[in-house]
Write an enzyme that holds these catalytic residues in place. Structure first.
Site, PDB file in Angstrom:
ATOM      1  N   HIS A 106       0.855  -1.194   0.000  1.00 33.37           N
ATOM      2  CA  HIS A 106       0.000   0.000   0.000  1.00 33.37           C
ATOM      3  C   HIS A 106       0.890   1.242   0.000  1.00 33.37           C
ATOM      4  CE1 HIS A 106      -3.572   2.372   0.723  1.00 33.37           C
ATOM      5  NE2 HIS A 106      -2.863   3.067   1.588  1.00 33.37           N
ATOM      6  N   LEU A 141     -10.023  -3.124   5.507  1.00 35.97           N
ATOM      7  CA  LEU A 141      -9.239  -2.568   4.391  1.00 35.97           C
ATOM      8  C   LEU A 141      -7.943  -1.909   4.875  1.00 35.97           C
ATOM      9  CD1 LEU A 141      -9.172  -1.831   1.318  1.00 35.97           C
ATOM     10  CD2 LEU A 141     -10.204   0.357   1.984  1.00 35.97           C
TER      11      LEU A 141
HETATM   12  C1  GAR Z   1       1.576   0.782  -6.225  1.00 39.00           C
HETATM   13  O1  GAR Z   1       1.990   2.071  -5.876  1.00 39.00           O
HETATM   14  C2  GAR Z   1       0.897   0.106  -5.054  1.00 39.00           C
HETATM   15  O2  GAR Z   1       1.445   0.463  -3.815  1.00 39.00           O
HETATM   16  C3  GAR Z   1      -0.504   0.626  -5.188  1.00 39.00           C
HETATM   17  O3  GAR Z   1      -0.772   0.628  -6.558  1.00 39.00           O
HETATM   18  C4  GAR Z   1       0.456   0.843  -7.261  1.00 39.00           C
HETATM   19  C5  GAR Z   1       0.577  -0.259  -8.290  1.00 39.00           C
HETATM   20  O4  GAR Z   1       1.675  -0.024  -9.134  1.00 39.00           O
HETATM   21  N1  GAR Z   1      -1.440  -0.184  -4.463  1.00 39.00           N
HETATM   22  C6  GAR Z   1      -2.573   0.290  -3.952  1.00 39.00           C
HETATM   23  O5  GAR Z   1      -2.917   1.445  -4.040  1.00 39.00           O
HETATM   24  C7  GAR Z   1      -3.408  -0.752  -3.236  1.00 39.00           C
HETATM   25  N2  GAR Z   1      -4.430  -0.122  -2.461  1.00 39.00           N
HETATM   26  P1  GAR Z   1       2.264  -1.197 -10.003  1.00 39.00           P
HETATM   27  O6  GAR Z   1       1.079  -1.813 -10.754  1.00 39.00           O
HETATM   28  O7  GAR Z   1       3.218  -0.535 -10.948  1.00 39.00           O
HETATM   29  O8  GAR Z   1       2.914  -2.186  -9.093  1.00 39.00           O
END
Ligand code: GAR
Length: 208
Positions: A106, A141
């Site tokens: 996260h 969550l």
């Molecule tokens: C990442 O920054 C991850 O931490 C975030 O989505 C992005 C995915 O990037 N996750 C969330 O927000 C989950 N709630 P990626 O597809 O390049 O790994």
């Protein structure tokens, strides 16, 4: 050898970081998504990793989607399921099914800023530090025992995008490290706390 299944919804750069880390005794069995257009699926398929997409819009409700996703995940007999940018809220049943073997990354220093738009919210709150958290998933969550956190400074000139990039670079280091720690049995959950037993091997892997 530990079997890992990774769930993504888009770009998949964290998934790529885990694959490219070539973690000892870890086999990435599959990369799954709720989005057939997720760029990370093509990247994984090019590397001969099994992929599948289940479009959540094809299921009547969250429970039905989660059950179908669980059936797909279980085909690979995972020791660990990694949510790497998987942008779906999961049912308590799904979380319970994988209790202790489901982790999420996260992009905030939890418990600050669960949910979406974390970087914008960190800027609006005037934070001088931002970061990311890897945690075991529970039904609530963005809660659950924290495995690792990485912090970065917030600069006066930052936008949500520049801050996101700085945090993402840390995510790419922290997630492979957490997967390696899990796979090597170095993580112990006690209540809401996770202790990790570091060994010389682990430190050697991390310093690479
Ligand atoms: C990442 O920054 C991850 O931490 C975030 O989505 C992005 C995915 O990037 N996750 C969330 O927000 C989950 N709630 P990626 O597809 O390049 O790994």
């Amino acid at each position: 050898m530990k079997n890992i299944v990774i769930l993504i919804s888009g770009r998949g750069s964290n998934m790529q970081a885990v694959v490219e880390a070539a973690i000892p005794d870890v086999r990435i069995r599959a990369v799954l998504s709720n989005n057939e257009n997720a760029a990370g699926l093509a990247w994984a398929a090019e590397r001969d990793i099994a992929t599948a997409a289940l479009n959540h819009k094809n299921y009547p409700d969250r429970a039905a989607f989660d059950a179908a996703m669980a059936a797909e995940i279980d085909r690979y007999e995972p020791d660990l399921v990694v949510l790497a940018g998987f942008m779906r809220i999961l049912t308590p049943e799904f979380c319970r099914r994988y209790e202790g073997r489901l982790i999420n990354i996260h992009p905030s220093l939890l418990p600050a800023f669960p949910g979406l738009h974390t970087h914008r919210r960190a800027l609006d709150a005037g934070c001088r530090l931002a970061g990311c958290t890897i945690h075991f998933v529970t039904a609530e969550l963005d809660c659950g025992p924290v495995i690792a956190q990485g912090a970065v400074p917030v600069f006066d000139s930052d936008t949500a995008d520049t801050l996101a990039q700085r945090v993402l670079a840390v995510e790419h280091k922290l997630l492979p490290q957490a997967v390696a720690d899990f796979a090597a049995g170095r993580l112990n959950i006690s209540g809401n706390r996770v202790s990790s037993i570091r060994t010389a091997d682990a430190d050697a892997f991390l310093s690479n």
